[in-house]
Design a protein around this motif. Sequence first.
Motif, PDB file in Angstrom:
ATOM      1  N   UNK A   1       0.799  -1.223   0.000  1.00 10.83           N
ATOM      2  CA  UNK A   1       0.000   0.000   0.000  1.00 10.83           C
ATOM      3  C   UNK A   1       0.834   1.277   0.000  1.00 10.83           C
ATOM      4  N   UNK A   2       2.039   1.203   0.602  1.00  6.31           N
ATOM      5  CA  UNK A   2       2.824   2.432   0.704  1.00  6.31           C
ATOM      6  C   UNK A   2       4.284   2.121   0.974  1.00  6.31           C
ATOM      7  N   UNK A   3       5.098   3.146   0.805  1.00  7.93           N
ATOM      8  CA  UNK A   3       6.520   3.004   1.057  1.00  7.93           C
ATOM      9  C   UNK A   3       7.132   4.336   1.437  1.00  7.93           C
ATOM     10  N   UNK A   4       8.364   4.267   1.919  1.00 14.03           N
ATOM     11  CA  UNK A   4       9.091   5.463   2.330  1.00 14.03           C
ATOM     12  C   UNK A   4      10.570   5.276   2.022  1.00 14.03           C
ATOM     13  N   UNK A   5      11.173   6.278   1.405  1.00 13.38           N
ATOM     14  CA  UNK A   5      12.618   6.312   1.200  1.00 13.38           C
ATOM     15  C   UNK A   5      13.131   7.617   1.782  1.00 13.38           C
ATOM     16  N   UNK A   6      13.946   7.517   2.818  1.00 11.28           N
ATOM     17  CA  UNK A   6      14.464   8.723   3.450  1.00 11.28           C
ATOM     18  C   UNK A   6      15.963   8.586   3.695  1.00 11.28           C
TER      19      UNK A   6
ATOM     20  N   UNK B   1      12.554  -0.643  -6.785  1.00  9.02           N
ATOM     21  CA  UNK B   1      12.715  -2.092  -6.934  1.00  9.02           C
ATOM     22  C   UNK B   1      11.634  -2.838  -6.167  1.00  9.02           C
ATOM     23  N   UNK B   2      11.286  -2.307  -5.001  1.00  4.16           N
ATOM     24  CA  UNK B   2      10.267  -2.949  -4.172  1.00  4.16           C
ATOM     25  C   UNK B   2       8.842  -2.652  -4.656  1.00  4.16           C
ATOM     26  N   UNK B   3       8.562  -1.400  -5.033  1.00  2.00           N
ATOM     27  CA  UNK B   3       7.188  -0.983  -5.290  1.00  2.00           C
ATOM     28  C   UNK B   3       6.789  -1.019  -6.763  1.00  2.00           C
ATOM     29  N   UNK B   4       7.751  -1.169  -7.663  1.00  2.00           N
ATOM     30  CA  UNK B   4       7.397  -1.318  -9.065  1.00  2.00           C
ATOM     31  C   UNK B   4       7.557  -0.057  -9.887  1.00  2.00           C
ATOM     32  N   UNK B   5       6.783   0.043 -10.931  1.00  2.00           N
ATOM     33  CA  UNK B   5       6.920   1.140 -11.894  1.00  2.00           C
ATOM     34  C   UNK B   5       6.160   2.376 -11.421  1.00  2.00           C
TER      35      UNK B   5
ATOM     36  N   UNK C   1       0.050   1.777  -5.105  1.00  2.00           N
ATOM     37  CA  UNK C   1       0.796   2.121  -3.888  1.00  2.00           C
ATOM     38  C   UNK C   1       1.296   3.560  -3.952  1.00  2.00           C
ATOM     39  N   UNK C   2       1.355   4.179  -2.786  1.00  2.00           N
ATOM     40  CA  UNK C   2       1.864   5.543  -2.658  1.00  2.00           C
ATOM     41  C   UNK C   2       3.144   5.523  -1.828  1.00  2.00           C
ATOM     42  N   UNK C   3       4.068   6.450  -2.142  1.00  2.00           N
ATOM     43  CA  UNK C   3       5.328   6.502  -1.398  1.00  2.00           C
ATOM     44  C   UNK C   3       5.770   7.936  -1.210  1.00  2.00           C
TER      45      UNK C   3
END
Length: 393
Positions: A162-167, A207-211, A243-245
């Motif tokens: 559903x979601x991700x974070x890159x910090x 890589x994890x969440x796709x295009x 998914x949102x990030x």
Amino acid sequence: MTTDPSTSTPTRALIIGCGVIGIHHGIVLTKHPDFVVTALVDPKPEATEAVAKKVVELGAEEPVIYDSIAAALESDTVDLAVVCTPSGYHIDNATEVIEAGKHVVLEKPLDVSVARGREFADVAAKAAANGQLVSVISQHRFDTGAAIVRKAVQEDRFGRVTSGLATMAWYRSQQYYDSGDWRGTWALDGGGAVMNQGVHTVDLLRWFLGRPVEVVAHTAQLAHERIEIEDTATATVRFESGALAAIHMTTAAYPGLTARVQVHGSLGSAILDNDELRYFHAGDGAVSDNLREAKRTGNQAEEMLGEKASGGDEFTGSRNKPDGFVAGHSRQYDDIAAALQNGSQPLVTVEEALLSLALVRSLYVSATLGQPVAFDDVLNGKYDDLTVTVNAG
């Protein structure tokens, strides 16, 4: 241009660009049983001498120092070249290597230009068809924790992601940017906190969440002077899956903290912090009604890491068992060595690197225009002629 594993000898490597990252590759390659550093090129004699000294200290023969890439490639002492020059030179250097019929590995990022990246992807595809290996460094894909998370996503163990974070909250001093004319420039650095320091973290998120589908971003230069690029950036990304990030990158977080990637789904979550798996929970197809108990006992990170340590994990197969920063690069060179021996594609191809480069560029385009941008528009060239800018704060 494949190698018979039963009769193989170490792949002879040329390092192009002998700065800090060139020294690092010299160490990794010299320690790796499948490679030997035979040649060096850099316009600064003190740089090549530093790498040569390090190689000798590690017990290998001193590599030959050449005045030019062409001279090194013509010497018949090179099978593979590793491009460690400033980012804006990557594709030019790699193209010269490919035209000489050699294998090539490019340090991250692929380049500073998506347009050049697209053109080079075609060059790399033709080279691959000719038996040449072309790969881009993305060493954190080979971290044990990252491999665990990727596999869990592929197997739908997190349910619907559903979601991700890159910090990345790092710090770079003004002296760092003043130390080289190319640092902090669009032409050779290609960007700041996102392109130069944060590209690996962004790459893992993708890589994890796709295009990606759409990017909305802001950039700023808030704590440094005499640079063109951003030291702080934020963005939100929508992916094809829905998914949102969120992305947060800065080199203005004194005294420097960690880089983190989070993945969250309807049945589980994972957190990588400074390349280590800090949290992992994957459901068995159902969620518990006792959320307090699930939170208390839900971290399966140690269990998953234990399975990898005892299960012959292909992503931790470096026979040198290096520590720290060396580990990821050594694991990627395991993959490169296997690809050379088997005539297969490496895990990190130019096409993969181009997608991550396009995501970074999408962030810069959105921040410059002050509006959402479609990822495919950036990838396919709609904004190739746009001069990106940064808010000087």
